[in-house]
Scaffold this active site. Structure first.
Site, PDB file in Angstrom:
ATOM      1  N   VAL A   1       0.826  -1.213   0.000  1.00 24.90           N
ATOM      2  CA  VAL A   1       0.000   0.000   0.000  1.00 24.90           C
ATOM      3  C   VAL A   1       0.859   1.263   0.000  1.00 24.90           C
ATOM      4  O   VAL A   1       0.450   2.310   0.489  1.00 24.90           O
ATOM      5  CB  VAL A   1      -0.998   0.015   1.184  1.00 24.90           C
ATOM      6  CG1 VAL A   1      -2.025  -1.092   1.022  1.00 24.90           C
ATOM      7  CG2 VAL A   1      -0.286  -0.111   2.524  1.00 24.90           C
TER       8      VAL A   1
ATOM      9  N   ILE B   1      -6.349  -6.108  -8.490  1.00 24.73           N
ATOM     10  CA  ILE B   1      -6.013  -6.885  -7.292  1.00 24.73           C
ATOM     11  C   ILE B   1      -6.384  -8.345  -7.514  1.00 24.73           C
ATOM     12  O   ILE B   1      -5.631  -9.261  -7.179  1.00 24.73           O
ATOM     13  CB  ILE B   1      -6.727  -6.300  -6.062  1.00 24.73           C
ATOM     14  CG1 ILE B   1      -6.159  -4.910  -5.726  1.00 24.73           C
ATOM     15  CG2 ILE B   1      -6.582  -7.229  -4.856  1.00 24.73           C
ATOM     16  CD1 ILE B   1      -6.949  -4.163  -4.657  1.00 24.73           C
TER      17      ILE B   1
ATOM     18  N   LYS C   1       6.810  -1.184   8.889  1.00 17.71           N
ATOM     19  CA  LYS C   1       8.236  -0.873   8.832  1.00 17.71           C
ATOM     20  C   LYS C   1       8.571   0.299   9.744  1.00 17.71           C
ATOM     21  O   LYS C   1       7.826   1.283   9.797  1.00 17.71           O
ATOM     22  CB  LYS C   1       8.644  -0.541   7.389  1.00 17.71           C
ATOM     23  CG  LYS C   1       8.244  -1.595   6.378  1.00 17.71           C
ATOM     24  CD  LYS C   1       8.655  -1.195   4.974  1.00 17.71           C
ATOM     25  CE  LYS C   1       8.012  -2.090   3.949  1.00 17.71           C
ATOM     26  NZ  LYS C   1       6.570  -1.826   3.773  1.00 17.71           N
TER      27      LYS C   1
ATOM     28  N   HIS D   1      13.036   0.145   7.616  1.00 16.57           N
ATOM     29  CA  HIS D   1      12.616   0.536   6.274  1.00 16.57           C
ATOM     30  C   HIS D   1      13.791   0.761   5.326  1.00 16.57           C
ATOM     31  O   HIS D   1      13.722   0.419   4.145  1.00 16.57           O
ATOM     32  CB  HIS D   1      11.752   1.790   6.348  1.00 16.57           C
ATOM     33  CG  HIS D   1      10.835   1.972   5.190  1.00 16.57           C
ATOM     34  ND1 HIS D   1       9.685   2.694   5.266  1.00 16.57           N
ATOM     35  CD2 HIS D   1      10.880   1.512   3.917  1.00 16.57           C
ATOM     36  CE1 HIS D   1       9.067   2.687   4.098  1.00 16.57           C
ATOM     37  NE2 HIS D   1       9.784   1.985   3.262  1.00 16.57           N
TER      38      HIS D   1
ATOM     39  N   GLN E   1      13.467  -7.023   2.368  1.00 19.60           N
ATOM     40  CA  GLN E   1      12.486  -6.629   1.358  1.00 19.60           C
ATOM     41  C   GLN E   1      13.125  -5.577   0.444  1.00 19.60           C
ATOM     42  O   GLN E   1      13.516  -4.503   0.912  1.00 19.60           O
ATOM     43  CB  GLN E   1      11.242  -6.058   2.038  1.00 19.60           C
ATOM     44  CG  GLN E   1      10.120  -5.703   1.072  1.00 19.60           C
ATOM     45  CD  GLN E   1       9.001  -4.952   1.764  1.00 19.60           C
ATOM     46  OE1 GLN E   1       8.847  -3.750   1.590  1.00 19.60           O
ATOM     47  NE2 GLN E   1       8.198  -5.662   2.556  1.00 19.60           N
TER      48      GLN E   1
ATOM     49  N   TYR F   1       4.382   5.411   5.382  1.00 23.95           N
ATOM     50  CA  TYR F   1       3.287   5.528   4.424  1.00 23.95           C
ATOM     51  C   TYR F   1       2.132   6.356   4.979  1.00 23.95           C
ATOM     52  O   TYR F   1       1.320   6.876   4.211  1.00 23.95           O
ATOM     53  CB  TYR F   1       2.738   4.153   4.035  1.00 23.95           C
ATOM     54  CG  TYR F   1       3.711   3.216   3.366  1.00 23.95           C
ATOM     55  CD1 TYR F   1       4.981   3.628   2.956  1.00 23.95           C
ATOM     56  CD2 TYR F   1       3.365   1.888   3.153  1.00 23.95           C
ATOM     57  CE1 TYR F   1       5.860   2.743   2.362  1.00 23.95           C
ATOM     58  CE2 TYR F   1       4.241   1.000   2.552  1.00 23.95           C
ATOM     59  CZ  TYR F   1       5.491   1.421   2.168  1.00 23.95           C
ATOM     60  OH  TYR F   1       6.354   0.534   1.579  1.00 23.95           O
TER      61      TYR F   1
ATOM     62  N   ASP G   1       1.109  -5.364   3.430  1.00 21.05           N
ATOM     63  CA  ASP G   1       2.382  -4.701   3.734  1.00 21.05           C
ATOM     64  C   ASP G   1       2.186  -3.192   3.787  1.00 21.05           C
ATOM     65  O   ASP G   1       1.774  -2.573   2.804  1.00 21.05           O
ATOM     66  CB  ASP G   1       3.409  -5.049   2.655  1.00 21.05           C
ATOM     67  CG  ASP G   1       4.755  -4.386   2.904  1.00 21.05           C
ATOM     68  OD1 ASP G   1       5.637  -5.039   3.469  1.00 21.05           O
ATOM     69  OD2 ASP G   1       4.921  -3.197   2.534  1.00 21.05           O
TER      70      ASP G   1
END
Length: 279
Positions: free
Chosen positions: A28, A239, A83, A113, A163, A58, A53
């Site tokens: 997202v 999606i 994160k 992050h 990640q 964010y 996630d």
């Protein structure tokens, strides 16, 4: 240990700490806090996703939590990642705030992050967050080989996940090999290149041969390299399409064609155009 949080078809990676990460998740990044994010999360969970996630940076953790609640899917069936924003000082304290915004009592994976200020300073706080029960697994994001090695030299608990930006165009073999040697699961973000990769001729040729969309073959490429992947979309139909990647497999020829798209020359570096650690 989380035992229920797997994708609808049951596919998951077992992390070094014994927890399970579903192979497909919804990212997202850049989705505003509000109805758009709530809907995307709710739709994904209704369509069988079991992995969401997000990140403190964010600014949409509240909407992720609301989407989870509105979906009706039990909390224990969903693998939630957030994160740590490394401009802050205390990962454990920031984890507590994330849990309040998400409306849950723990997350499944808590990630540094990016290695702002160096790759090691935040890790004791990450380990403390795990010890306090704020998270079941801890990991990192946007770490290269040297940064992973520096962290592993000092960590009491090694990172379970790294990640990073990863796709056929960013086939960072040196990084993937280093993660595999250390028992770290590499998780792929930006597998579609924020849409840039969908118009590539080779991708479209492989998609035509497979009878699938360009997005589906790019996501399937990650699965066939045993990489959990977190595409982003806020459109229900996309999606849904992005989840239809478990009922086909690409041939070795198709995989080799996609492998040759790599622009990193097999190094551990991301492409500069990706936005790098801001992701």
């Amino acid at each position: 240990m989380t035992t229920n949080a797997v994708t609808a078809d049951g596919s998951a990676r077992v992390l070094a700490d014994g927890n399970e990460m579903p192979m497909l998740g919804l990212g997202v990044w850049q989705v505003p806090n509000g109805p758009e994010c709530v809907n995307a999360v709710r739709w994904a969970l209704e369509l069988g996703y079991r992995h969401i996630d997000t990140a403190q940076a964010y600014g949409n953790e509240e909407s992720v939590g609301r989407g989870l609640r509105e979906s009706g899917v039990p909390r224990d069936d969903v693998f939630i990642t957030t994160k740590f924003y490394p401009a802050r000082r205390d990962p454990a304290a920031e984890a507590e705030q994330s849990l309040k915004r998400l409306g849950v009592d723990h997350v499944d994976l808590y990630i540094v992050h990016w290695p702002q200020g160096g790759p090691t300073w935040a890790w004791p706080g990450m380990e403390r967050a795990r010890e306090l029960g704020h998270t079941r697994s801890i990991g990192v994001s946007n770490f290269n080989v040297a940064e992973l090695e520096a962290l592993l030299a000092t960590a009491t608990i090694p990172p379970a996940v790294n990640q990073v930006q990863f796709s056929p165009f960013e086939y960072r073999r040196a990084l993937l090999d280093a993660c595999r040697r250390q028992g770290i699961v590499l998780e792929a973000y930006s597998p579609l290149g924020t849409g840039r990769h969908l118009s590539d001729r080779t991708v479209n040729r492989v998609a035509q041969r497979a009878g699938r969309t360009p997005a589906q073959v790019l996501l399937r490429w990650c699965l066939q390299h045993d990489l959990p992947v977190i595409p982003k979309s806020t459109h229900r139909e996309r999606i849904q399409q992005n989840a239809q990647i478990f009922d086909f497999a690409m041939s070795n020829e198709d995989l080799a064609d996609l492998d040759r798209l790599d622009q990193t020359k097999g190094t551990d570096r991301a492409l500069a155009a990706s936005g790098g650690d801001a992701r």
